[in-house]
Each structure stands twice: as structure tokens, then as C-alpha cells.
Design an enzyme around this catalytic site. Structure first.
Site, PDB file in Angstrom:
ATOM      1  N   ASN A 103     -20.703 -43.214  -9.869  1.00 58.27           N
ATOM      2  CA  ASN A 103     -21.275 -42.018  -9.264  1.00 58.27           C
ATOM      3  C   ASN A 103     -22.585 -42.388  -8.592  1.00 58.27           C
ATOM      4  O   ASN A 103     -23.345 -43.205  -9.113  1.00 58.27           O
ATOM      5  CB  ASN A 103     -21.554 -40.935 -10.311  1.00 58.27           C
ATOM      6  CG  ASN A 103     -20.325 -40.145 -10.669  1.00 58.27           C
ATOM      7  OD1 ASN A 103     -19.285 -40.282 -10.052  1.00 58.27           O
ATOM      8  ND2 ASN A 103     -20.438 -39.314 -11.694  1.00 58.27           N
ATOM      9  N   GLY A 104     -22.872 -41.754  -7.463  1.00 51.49           N
ATOM     10  CA  GLY A 104     -24.094 -42.025  -6.740  1.00 51.49           C
ATOM     11  C   GLY A 104     -23.790 -42.614  -5.372  1.00 51.49           C
ATOM     12  O   GLY A 104     -22.648 -42.554  -4.891  1.00 51.49           O
ATOM     13  N   GLU A 478     -25.832 -14.889   0.604  1.00 53.75           N
ATOM     14  CA  GLU A 478     -24.882 -15.342  -0.416  1.00 53.75           C
ATOM     15  C   GLU A 478     -23.449 -14.958  -0.044  1.00 53.75           C
ATOM     16  O   GLU A 478     -22.507 -15.725  -0.273  1.00 53.75           O
ATOM     17  CB  GLU A 478     -25.275 -14.755  -1.787  1.00 53.75           C
ATOM     18  CG  GLU A 478     -24.338 -15.111  -2.930  1.00 53.75           C
ATOM     19  CD  GLU A 478     -24.228 -16.607  -3.205  1.00 53.75           C
ATOM     20  OE1 GLU A 478     -23.309 -16.987  -3.952  1.00 53.75           O
ATOM     21  OE2 GLU A 478     -25.049 -17.392  -2.673  1.00 53.75           O
ATOM     22  N   LYS A 482     -20.408 -17.675   0.461  1.00 52.76           N
ATOM     23  CA  LYS A 482     -19.135 -17.616  -0.270  1.00 52.76           C
ATOM     24  C   LYS A 482     -17.953 -17.614   0.695  1.00 52.76           C
ATOM     25  O   LYS A 482     -16.932 -18.264   0.444  1.00 52.76           O
ATOM     26  CB  LYS A 482     -19.089 -16.361  -1.152  1.00 52.76           C
ATOM     27  CG  LYS A 482     -19.884 -16.465  -2.402  1.00 52.76           C
ATOM     28  CD  LYS A 482     -19.303 -17.509  -3.347  1.00 52.76           C
ATOM     29  CE  LYS A 482     -20.351 -18.026  -4.301  1.00 52.76           C
ATOM     30  NZ  LYS A 482     -21.340 -18.925  -3.707  1.00 52.76           N
ATOM     31  N   GLU A 485     -17.470 -21.126   2.007  1.00 52.35           N
ATOM     32  CA  GLU A 485     -16.984 -22.041   0.974  1.00 52.35           C
ATOM     33  C   GLU A 485     -15.492 -21.872   0.699  1.00 52.35           C
ATOM     34  O   GLU A 485     -14.778 -22.858   0.502  1.00 52.35           O
ATOM     35  CB  GLU A 485     -17.758 -21.813  -0.328  1.00 52.35           C
ATOM     36  CG  GLU A 485     -19.191 -22.283  -0.295  1.00 52.35           C
ATOM     37  CD  GLU A 485     -19.935 -21.962  -1.572  1.00 52.35           C
ATOM     38  OE1 GLU A 485     -20.748 -22.775  -1.997  1.00 52.35           O
ATOM     39  OE2 GLU A 485     -19.696 -20.872  -2.148  1.00 52.35           O
ATOM     40  N   HIS A 501     -32.181 -10.781  18.808  1.00 54.70           N
ATOM     41  CA  HIS A 501     -32.864 -12.013  19.202  1.00 54.70           C
ATOM     42  C   HIS A 501     -31.903 -13.194  19.315  1.00 54.70           C
ATOM     43  O   HIS A 501     -32.329 -14.344  19.205  1.00 54.70           O
ATOM     44  CB  HIS A 501     -33.982 -12.331  18.203  1.00 54.70           C
ATOM     45  CG  HIS A 501     -35.054 -11.296  18.170  1.00 54.70           C
ATOM     46  ND1 HIS A 501     -35.895 -11.053  19.226  1.00 54.70           N
ATOM     47  CD2 HIS A 501     -35.407 -10.396  17.200  1.00 54.70           C
ATOM     48  CE1 HIS A 501     -36.731 -10.082  18.919  1.00 54.70           C
ATOM     49  NE2 HIS A 501     -36.448  -9.651  17.697  1.00 54.70           N
TER      50      HIS A 501
END
Length: 594
Positions: A103-104, A478, A482, A485, A501
Site C-alpha cells: 500500500n502507498g 454533498e 454523492k 460518486e 455569474h
């Protein structure tokens, strides 16, 4: 990245690895694999770009030599190289003696790959992690000892890593960590490494955490080195209570269940902290100095929660706040008297961890996390849990609600303690908070009735606009997040006053515009602008709205209950389009790379 498990068990390693990988599925992944020692001295490697269940099918159909008691496993979320079996972990050296999961990100992987290629090493993947196995292979050629090889090889790496290496000849398992979480645990079942304690709680009662620069070998007695020097193992940490219900199933229903759990989660939080808000006790329990300004540090959904929390400190306490995207925190000025609240569901969000690590250490930092055993929780001055419980759906729902409630409660408590909010006014606001569980439940019922019809109308739309004013803006943000996603459709959120604007140019006949209507009288003009251009307006809020739910305009959290129909809109549209709602593409629950 995303999930690691390794073992030297008392019985076959494959069963432990499979059970652990199933426990790690909630983090999100696009491929999975294991490597297990075999009785003939070889390594059996199984990899797939499907789910862990298909990996189980591969091992069940294995007709080779009997599998042994040592092995490593991984669920991958692609960073370097596409989603393919060749790029799935574990990766091996040229002779298939050594297997590695990682991982990383190895930042100097390209340089190392060129060097290793010049000395005859062949690469089978596009993945940065593969260089680790070949570095170990070179070191093993000189020392013949895996632990020494690991300790020597990490000095050639730049970046972040938690990796575990398996030597199939000896059955030895050695790990190293640097800026990426890894833990080790032992029991009568065997010895284990994992990136997340949830993978191991069936078999162990306590665990130890690898620090930066640690190298550890699984053996009857753990062999622990720090910076190459043998050192005592750190004190063990007791495992958290076993999290019931974290085992995923084939059904796409975890997110729906977690949305439904939000009223109970809110009630549980308020039962826990409600009595300690208006008297300042919640703030005092953290033993932090008073602050004059607030800095909120987060990413994604947690950033939206930070917007709500920051709004509360300014609205009710008259204190300045600053919202910082964690990945852009480098170079930002942190003034004296500032408290930083670092918000992360997992407590392993790499961007947040880097921002905390690189920030000024003479300024206090508080972590708001759902995992009190996380790296973030260990690296700050105080910790507050958001107490959401297990959340398997990759796209956050109830963790957002819990972050908002706990964070807002903390702010009110601090303002009382500082004398900026009277205990009487705070008690009134706590009363507003205590009504939230019922309001969330009402919003859930109303949304489940209204959303399917809305989805039928907008399912073919290619893009969406979300609008709000004042305290409603974070919820519009939010909602847009969602939808992106889960449905893979473009969605953008704006303060409604910003329409004129620029964003109004996007509105055409049928464009869905979702408005969080918290009663601001200026919204009527913004809605008229959209309607005049043929947009399809979907209002959520006051009487007469398409989703008619009474929003708590006096709540210190703003219109929190509006998040429920926004979540259900994204969920329902994604399900109608045939997408995996619990595991959206390209996303992981615990984002451990920058």
C-alpha cells in the site's frame, strides 16, 4: 493500495487470507490476490479483477501441491497501471521466490525500474509496487536473509509504503512501514499483518502498530527493528468491539441500510454527548486550550461536514473559520490561537495525514474520526470519535451525519466554555439537535415516496446542478458529490446567487437543478432564472417542494435532514442505471495515497 493481510497460521493460510480479504472489501477495490506457500517449495499465486468470491473460487479449484501455512493477500485500488490481473497484487521477483503486497506510492519507482532493468530484472506489470520485490531479490542475492533484505531495500525507496514480503523457500514473512498504516497481531491462531484491524478481529484480541521506519518479522516471537536496530515491540492495543454486520453480501443494499440507520445513529450520538454540550463539559474533556479561530482540514464528504461545523462557529460564536482542502494545505498560514480540526472517516486519509504531519506542531490539532485506533488519532493532540459504527458503502452517508452532529456539538460546547454563548441559548440549540433523529426519519419516509418519480424524469440527464443559500450550501455540495460518486454523471454545486455569474449558461431545456430550499427568500428569484431557461427544478424543503420536508432553519447544523433525499436521489438513480451502489468505480473507502 487498498487492503493488506498476511499470516503465518497454525493451519492453511488461504482460509485466513480469504476471510480477512472479505473483511476488507468495504474499503473498495478493483482487483484482489493472494500468494501462499505450497508444500513443494513453490508459491501459489491467485489474482482476479473480480470480487473476492471469485478469488475463493480459484483457490477452491486449485489442483496443485497442498497449500501451506504462510501467505499474503491484497485488495487493490488502482493508482499506477490499469485494472488487470497482471497489475493485481501480489507481485513477484524474477525467480518467483519472493512475493510482495504493498500500500502507498513508490515515488521513485520509474528510476528504480530503469536501474533494475539494466541489471537484468524483468517486469510483468505497470505497477510501482513491483520494484520492491526486485529490490529484495537483489539484496537477497547478497545476504540470503529476507529480514536483512527488507531493511536494506527500504533505504532505496522514496514515497510511502506498508509492504509485506513472503519468502516461499523459508516461509518467512517480513513487513515494513513508512507513512502508511500497518499493524501486527498474534494469537493461538497464528501471527498476522493487516492494514485494518477489522480484518483480524475474528482471531486476535490485541494488536501492535508499526511506526515509520519499523521492520517486523512474523515469528513465534515478533522480531522488531526500528531504523535497522533491534528494538522492543510497542505496547499492544486492545481490539475494538467486534463490528457486527461488516461482512458484505452479494446484495447491493448496504448503503440503503446505512441511510436508514441515520436517525438511530443521530439519537445514539445525542444520548452520548447531549448532556455535555450546554455546560461546556464536552469541550473540557478534550483538555485543549481555548481558540480564537478554527481551521477545518478535510477531503471529500468530510470537507462538506467541515463546512457545516465551520459555519456554526462563526454563526453562533462570531469566530473566524477557515476551510482547507487537505491536499492543498501545504504553505497555508496557521495563525496563533488557531485550533485545527482534522476530519477523516477512516483516520487513514493520506492527504489529511500529510497536512497534519507538515503543519506547525506548535498549534493544537484535534481529530474527528470514526476510528479511534487510526493513524490520525495517534498523531494529534486530542481525538473525538464520530461514533457512526460500521459503514460498508464506499460513498459516505451516516458518517457524514455523525461528523456534523459531533462536530457541531463540540463547537457549541466550546463557545459556552469561552463565554461566547450562554448556557441557556446553548440548551435551546441542543433541543433543536435532539429533534434531528425524528426529522431525519421523517425525511427518509418523504424521500422514499418522492424520489422514484423524480428519478424516472431525470434518469437520462447527462448533468445536474445543485443549489443552496447560506447554511444549505454544504448540503447542496454533498448532494452533488454523492450523485457524481454513484451515478458517474456530472454534477456541480453552487451558492444559488452564483448562477448569474456563469453556471446559468449550463441550464437548458430539461437540465435538472436540485435546490435545497431552507426558506431563504432570494431562492425564488434563482428558481425563476432556471425555469425561464427550461430547467427542471427539484426543490427539497419547505411546503410545496417536490420533496416536501420541514427543514430545521433554527438548527445549529442547518438543514441536515435535506441530506437524506439527496443521498436517496443518488442511490436510486445509480441503482436504476445498474451500477454497484456499494462499490462505485474508482473509489476507495480508505484513501491511503496522496
Amino acid at each position: 493500495m487498498c487492503g493488506i493481510i498476511a499470516c503465518r497460521g497454525t493451519t492453511g493460510a488461504a482460509d485466513y487470507l480469504m476471510a480477512g480479504l472479505k473483511r476488507l472489501e468495504y474499503r473498495g477495490y478493483d482487483s484482489a490476490g493472494i500468494a501462499v506457500t505450497a508444500q513443494d517449495g513453490s508459491t501459489a499465486v491467485f489474482r482476479t479483477t473480480n470480487r473476492v468470491d471469485s478469488l475463493q473460487t480459484l483457490t477452491n479449484s486449485w489442483e496443485g501441491p497442498e497449500l501451506g501455512d504462510a501467505g499474503i493477500g491484497h485488495t487493490r485500488w488502482a493508482t499506477h497501471g490499469g485494472v488487470s490481473v497482471a497489475n493485481a497484487h501480489p507481485h513477484q521477483d524474477c525467480n518467483q521466490r519472493l512475493s510482495v503486497v504493498h500500500n502507498g506510492i513508490i515515488e521513485n519507482a520509474d528510476v528504480l525500474r530503469k536501474e533494475l532493468s539494466r541489471t537484468g530484472h524483468g517486469f510483468a506489470s505497470e505497477v510501482d509496487s513491483e520494484v520492491i520485490g526486485h529490490l529484495l531479490e537483489e539484496a537477497m542475492a547478497h545476504s540470503g536473509d529476507l529480514r536483512q533484505a527488507v531493511d536494506q531495500s527500504v533505504h532505496r525507496l522514496t514515497g510511502s509504503w506498508a509492504f509485506v514480503a513472503l519468502d516461499t523457500v523459508t516461509g518467512r514473512v517480513v513487513a515494513s512501514a513508512h507513512r502508511s498504516p500497518l499493524l501486527v497481531a498474534q494469537s493461538t491462531e497464528g501471527s498476522f499483518f493487516a492494514s485494518d484491524i477489522s480484518a483480524l478481529t475474528d482471531w486476535v484480541d490485541e494488536f501492535r502498530i508499526l511506526g515509520d521506519g519499523d521492520t517486523v518479522e512474523l515469528a513465534d516471537e515478533l522480531i522488531w527493528l526500528h531504523a535497522g536496530v533491534r528494538s522492543p515491540a510497542p505496547d499492544p492495543v486492545s481490539c475494538p468491539p467486534r463490528r457486527q454486520g461488516i461482512q458484505p453480501t452479494d446484495r447491493v443494499d448496504h448503503m440503503a441500510r446505512e441511510i436508514d440507520e441515520q436517525p438511530d445513529a443521530a439519537a445514539r450520538i445525542l444520548d452520548t454527548i447531549g448532556d455535555d454540550i450546554a455546560n461546556g463539559a464536552l469541550w473540557r474533556s478534550l483538555e485543549l486550550a481555548p481558540f480564537e479561530r478554527l481551521r477545518l482540514l478535510a477531503c471529500g464528504t468530510s470537507l462538506n461536514a467541515g463546512l457545516v461545523i465551520g459555519g456554526a462557529v462563526s454563526r453562533f460564536g462570531g469566530l473566524a473559520h477557515n476551510i482547507v482542502v487537505a491536499s492543498e494545505a501545504a504553505g497555508t498560514i496557521v495563525e496563533p490561537g488557531t485550533l485545527t480540526i482534522a476530519i477523516s472517516q477512516s483516520g487513514e486519509t493520506a492527504d489529511v495525514l500529510r497536512a497534519v504531519e507538515e503543519g506547525p506542531r506548535d498549534r493544537p490539532m484535534l481529530a474527528l474520526v470514526n476510528n479511534l485506533h487510526s493513524t490520525l488519532a495517534r498523531n494529534v493532540d486530542a481525538v473525538l470519535g464520530c461514533s457512526a459504527g460500521a459503514e460498508i458503502g464506499v460513498a459516505a452517508t451516516k458518517t457524514f451525519v455523525c461528523q456534523v452532529l459531533v462536530g457541531t456539538g463540540l463547537i457549541l460546547s466550546a463557545l459556552v466554555e469561552f463565554g461566547r454563548l450562554s448556557s441557556g441559548d446553548a440548551a435551546h440549540l441542543v433541543g433543536e439537535l435532539r429533534s434531528l433523529p425524528d426529522r431525519l426519519a421523517t425525511a427518509t419516509l418523504a424521500a422514499r415516496a418522492a424520489i422514484p418519480g423524480i428519478v424516472d424524469e431525470v434518469r437520462h440527464a447527462s448533468g445536474f446542478i445543485f443549489l443552496g443559500r447560506g447554511a444549505a450550501v454544504p448540503y447542496a455540495m454533498e448532494g452533488a458529490l454523492k450523485l457524481k460518486e454513484l451515478t458517474y454523471r456530472w454534477a456541480e454545486a453552487y451558492p444559488a446567487g452564483e448562477l448569474k455569474h456563469g453556471p446559468l449558461a449550463l441550464v437548458e431545456d430539461g437540465t435538472p437543478v436540485i435546490v435545497v430550499d431552507n426558506g431563504d427568500p432570494r431562492l425564488a428569484g434563482n428558481i425563476a432564472e432556471v425555469l425561464a431557461r427550461g430547467g427542471r427544478v427539484v426543490t427539497i424543503g419547505r411546503a410545496g417542494s417536490v420533496v416536501d420536508i420541514p427543514l430545521g432553519t433554527l438548527s445549529p447544523c442547518g438543514p441536515l435532514e435535506a441530506v437524506v433525499p439527496l443521498q436517496l436521489l443518488a442511490f436510486t438513480l445509480a441503482a436504476e442505471l445498474g451500477f454497484d451502489v456499494d462499490k462505485p468505480r474508482n473509489l476507495a473507502k480508505s484513501v491511503t495515497v496522496d
